[in-house]
Design an enzyme around this catalytic site. Structure first.
Site, PDB file in Angstrom:
ATOM      1  N   ARG A 190       0.866  -1.356   0.038  1.00 22.09           N
ATOM      2  CA  ARG A 190       0.016   0.155  -0.008  1.00 22.09           C
ATOM      3  C   ARG A 190       0.642   1.174   0.101  1.00 22.09           C
ATOM      4  O   ARG A 190       0.354   2.232   0.332  1.00 22.09           O
ATOM      5  CB  ARG A 190      -0.914  -0.125   1.017  1.00 22.09           C
ATOM      6  N   LYS A 212       2.512  10.892 -12.079  1.00 23.36           N
ATOM      7  CA  LYS A 212       1.628  10.015 -12.685  1.00 23.36           C
ATOM      8  C   LYS A 212       2.114   8.557 -12.930  1.00 23.36           C
ATOM      9  O   LYS A 212       3.384   8.761 -13.609  1.00 23.36           O
ATOM     10  CB  LYS A 212       1.085  10.512 -14.007  1.00 23.36           C
ATOM     11  N   GLU A 254       7.339  16.574 -26.272  1.00 27.84           N
ATOM     12  CA  GLU A 254       6.834  17.115 -25.200  1.00 27.84           C
ATOM     13  C   GLU A 254       7.359  18.709 -24.830  1.00 27.84           C
ATOM     14  O   GLU A 254       6.592  19.466 -24.239  1.00 27.84           O
ATOM     15  CB  GLU A 254       7.118  16.228 -24.291  1.00 27.84           C
ATOM     16  N   LYS A 296       6.091  21.868 -15.747  1.00 32.00           N
ATOM     17  CA  LYS A 296       5.346  20.999 -15.283  1.00 32.00           C
ATOM     18  C   LYS A 296       5.240  21.300 -13.852  1.00 32.00           C
ATOM     19  O   LYS A 296       4.112  20.784 -13.289  1.00 32.00           O
ATOM     20  CB  LYS A 296       6.017  19.602 -15.308  1.00 32.00           C
ATOM     21  N   GLU A 306      -5.314  16.420 -11.749  1.00 29.81           N
ATOM     22  CA  GLU A 306      -5.848  16.649 -13.160  1.00 29.81           C
ATOM     23  C   GLU A 306      -7.255  16.870 -12.872  1.00 29.81           C
ATOM     24  O   GLU A 306      -8.130  16.304 -13.620  1.00 29.81           O
ATOM     25  CB  GLU A 306      -5.475  15.430 -14.154  1.00 29.81           C
ATOM     26  N   ARG A 310      -4.450  20.632 -15.150  1.00 36.70           N
ATOM     27  CA  ARG A 310      -3.287  19.725 -15.493  1.00 36.70           C
ATOM     28  C   ARG A 310      -3.504  19.062 -16.819  1.00 36.70           C
ATOM     29  O   ARG A 310      -2.604  18.582 -17.378  1.00 36.70           O
ATOM     30  CB  ARG A 310      -2.765  18.655 -14.501  1.00 36.70           C
ATOM     31  N   ASN A 314      -1.825  17.736 -21.646  1.00 35.93           N
ATOM     32  CA  ASN A 314      -2.101  16.265 -22.542  1.00 35.93           C
ATOM     33  C   ASN A 314      -2.334  16.974 -23.959  1.00 35.93           C
ATOM     34  O   ASN A 314      -3.203  16.467 -24.713  1.00 35.93           O
ATOM     35  CB  ASN A 314      -3.135  15.402 -22.053  1.00 35.93           C
ATOM     36  N   HIS A 317      -2.417  14.649 -27.039  1.00 33.27           N
ATOM     37  CA  HIS A 317      -2.227  13.270 -26.163  1.00 33.27           C
ATOM     38  C   HIS A 317      -3.673  12.289 -26.730  1.00 33.27           C
ATOM     39  O   HIS A 317      -3.347  10.994 -26.879  1.00 33.27           O
ATOM     40  CB  HIS A 317      -2.391  13.040 -24.890  1.00 33.27           C
ATOM     41  N   HIS A 321      -2.603   8.911 -28.242  1.00 35.37           N
ATOM     42  CA  HIS A 321      -2.858   7.676 -27.534  1.00 35.37           C
ATOM     43  C   HIS A 321      -3.656   6.896 -28.329  1.00 35.37           C
ATOM     44  O   HIS A 321      -3.360   5.482 -28.560  1.00 35.37           O
ATOM     45  CB  HIS A 321      -3.697   7.881 -26.217  1.00 35.37           C
ATOM     46  N   HIS A 334       6.116   7.294 -28.216  1.00 30.69           N
ATOM     47  CA  HIS A 334       5.243   7.958 -27.640  1.00 30.69           C
ATOM     48  C   HIS A 334       5.129   9.480 -28.172  1.00 30.69           C
ATOM     49  O   HIS A 334       4.064   9.988 -28.596  1.00 30.69           O
ATOM     50  CB  HIS A 334       5.197   8.143 -26.121  1.00 30.69           C
TER      51      HIS A 334
END
Length: 433
Positions: A190, A212, A254, A296, A306, A310, A314, A317, A321, A334
């Protein structure tokens, strides 16, 4: 006929633009960098880039002093952490050792990076520190291995070697390793501490910062994961010396993003210095990494999980994606998919009448200068795009929200309030069917 997937071509695929469509309602989230002197009542930031000046460049006896890193702070209250940026930082063991909790460390890396840097990192963790023991797990390299089966190898190693809650996981590699190691650290017992040592430009300017973590699912990218912050991010810019040209260009996608969504001065710097970045000029790379991390860090400090701001990180993206998933993970890097996705997002922004011709032309020019693709592969169809985008993380109540440019350079919106015809027209412009 399917296009070659590796390396991607720079196939132009732009059709005439449709009539300008009406702008969104004020309900759309409008985001732009704060202007000097503006009143901003959000909590104050502690985003900083600092380095201690060295008065004497040598030690006694003529030995050179170690380089002093630039430090960018990510302000998250009691979970704040530093990003160290500089040359030769893996040769400064005190930087890593001050962030190790407990006596047990697990380094997670891959088959490409392990022969290059695993021994150096192990030494940095243990030199002068005999109480610390280091285990390692070496995963296969590639986006297609960013899945539950590979993640289990990390847990297997952690359990077999009886690591406990005071253990520290260290991610040594690119974005895939960082995402998987961070997710493993978030879930093992955990939650255990972890450190990011990114070795690709993509990871250094983006994925290693902000917490992330996660893995891919066959139906969508990064759909399984957690927000989980590292103890520190250590960016040794020397690791870029072993990075292939294609991977370097992927990371630049990026870097370009930050200029487009919030930092127009940085974008103009990129336009002037792109050839220096591609030639791996150390000062140019150091500046690009530092400025990207500052951008960032500021966004993460304001919107860690997000909820709105935030999401603007993306840009491109959602389309990107869809490309990665639609052609098979790992076929395109990517950043290559994000570059093509950015062009599509910019195209849609232009169709909506939210940006002028000049911004669109500059985006195409800088991505082509970076030798990145400006269109998806021909095997991507309108239907493929829609199927994958329907399960994107930014879908809320069945509505696909997108990051689009709006207004002058450096401004954008995160919104689901747009004319669906513009999205359809953009998809048809870039897909043959």
């Amino acid at each position: 006929m399917a296009a070659s997937l590796s390396p991607p071509s720079l196939r132009p695929s732009l059709r005439p633009y449709s009539a300008r469509l009406s702008p969104p309602s004020p309900a759309a989230l409008f985001l732009r960098p704060p202007t000097t002197g503006s009143s901003d009542h959000r909590r104050p930031l502690r985003i900083s880039a600092r380095s201690t000046p060295v008065m004497d460049p040598t030690l006694k006896g003529g030995a050179p002093l170690p380089a002093v890193p630039t430090v960018v702070d990510v302000d998250l209250g009691n979970r704040s952490y530093p990003i160290y940026i500089g040359s030769g930082l893996l040769d400064q063991p005190q930087l890593l050792q001050r962030h190790v909790v407990g006596k047990r460390v697990l380094v997670v890396t891959n088959t490409t990076i392990a022969p290059l840097y695993l021994e150096k990192v192990t030494e940095a963790l243990t030199v002068g520190n005999p109480n610390v023991s280091v285990e390692s797990v070496i995963l296969p390299d590639g986006e297609k291995y960013k899945n539950m089966e590979t993640l289990m190898k990390v847990f297997d190693k952690a359990i077999e070697t009886r690591l406990d809650r005071r253990s520290t996981f260290v991610a040594l590699g690119g974005g895939v390793i960082g995402d998987m190691c961070g997710f493993a650290a978030a879930a093992f017992l955990r939650g255990v501490n972890f450190i990011q040592i990114p070795t690709t430009l993509m990871a250094q300017v983006d994925s290693s910062v902000g917490g992330k973590t996660g893995i891919n699912h066959p139906l969508g990218k990064n759909l399984i994961g957690a927000f989980y912050q590292p103890q520190c991010v250590l960016i040794d810019t020397d690791t870029l010396n072993t990075l292939p040209d294609r991977e370097l260009a992927s990371g630049i996608a990026e870097v370009v993003k930050y200029g487009l969504i919030r930092d127009p001065e940085f974008f103009r710097w990129q336009e002037k210095n792109m050839q220096s970045l591609l030639a791996r000029d150390p000062s140019a790379l150091a500046h690009a990494i530092k400025r990207s991390c500052e951008n960032k860090a500021e966004v993460v400090s304001l919107d860690e999980k997000e909820s709105g701001l935030r999401a603007t990180l993306n840009l491109g993206h959602t389309f990107g994606h869809a490309i990665e998933n639609g052609i098979g993970y790992g076929q395109w890097l990517h950043g290559e998919a994000v570059a093509a996705g950015t062009v599509m997002a910019v195209d849609m922004s232009h169709r909506l009448g939210w940006i002028d011709d000049t911004i669109q032309e500059r985006v195409l020019a800088i991505l082509q200068q970076a030798k990145l693709p400006i269109a998806p592969p021909e095997i991507m169809t309108v239907e493929k795009f829609k199927d994958v985008m329907a399960v994107d993380k930014k879908v809320a109540d069945g509505l696909l929200r997108l990051i689009l440019l709006k207004g002058p350079l450096g401004s954008c919106v995160f919104t689901g309030d747009y004319d669906r015809k513009a999205l359809d027209e953009t998809l048809r412009a870039f897909c043959k069917c």
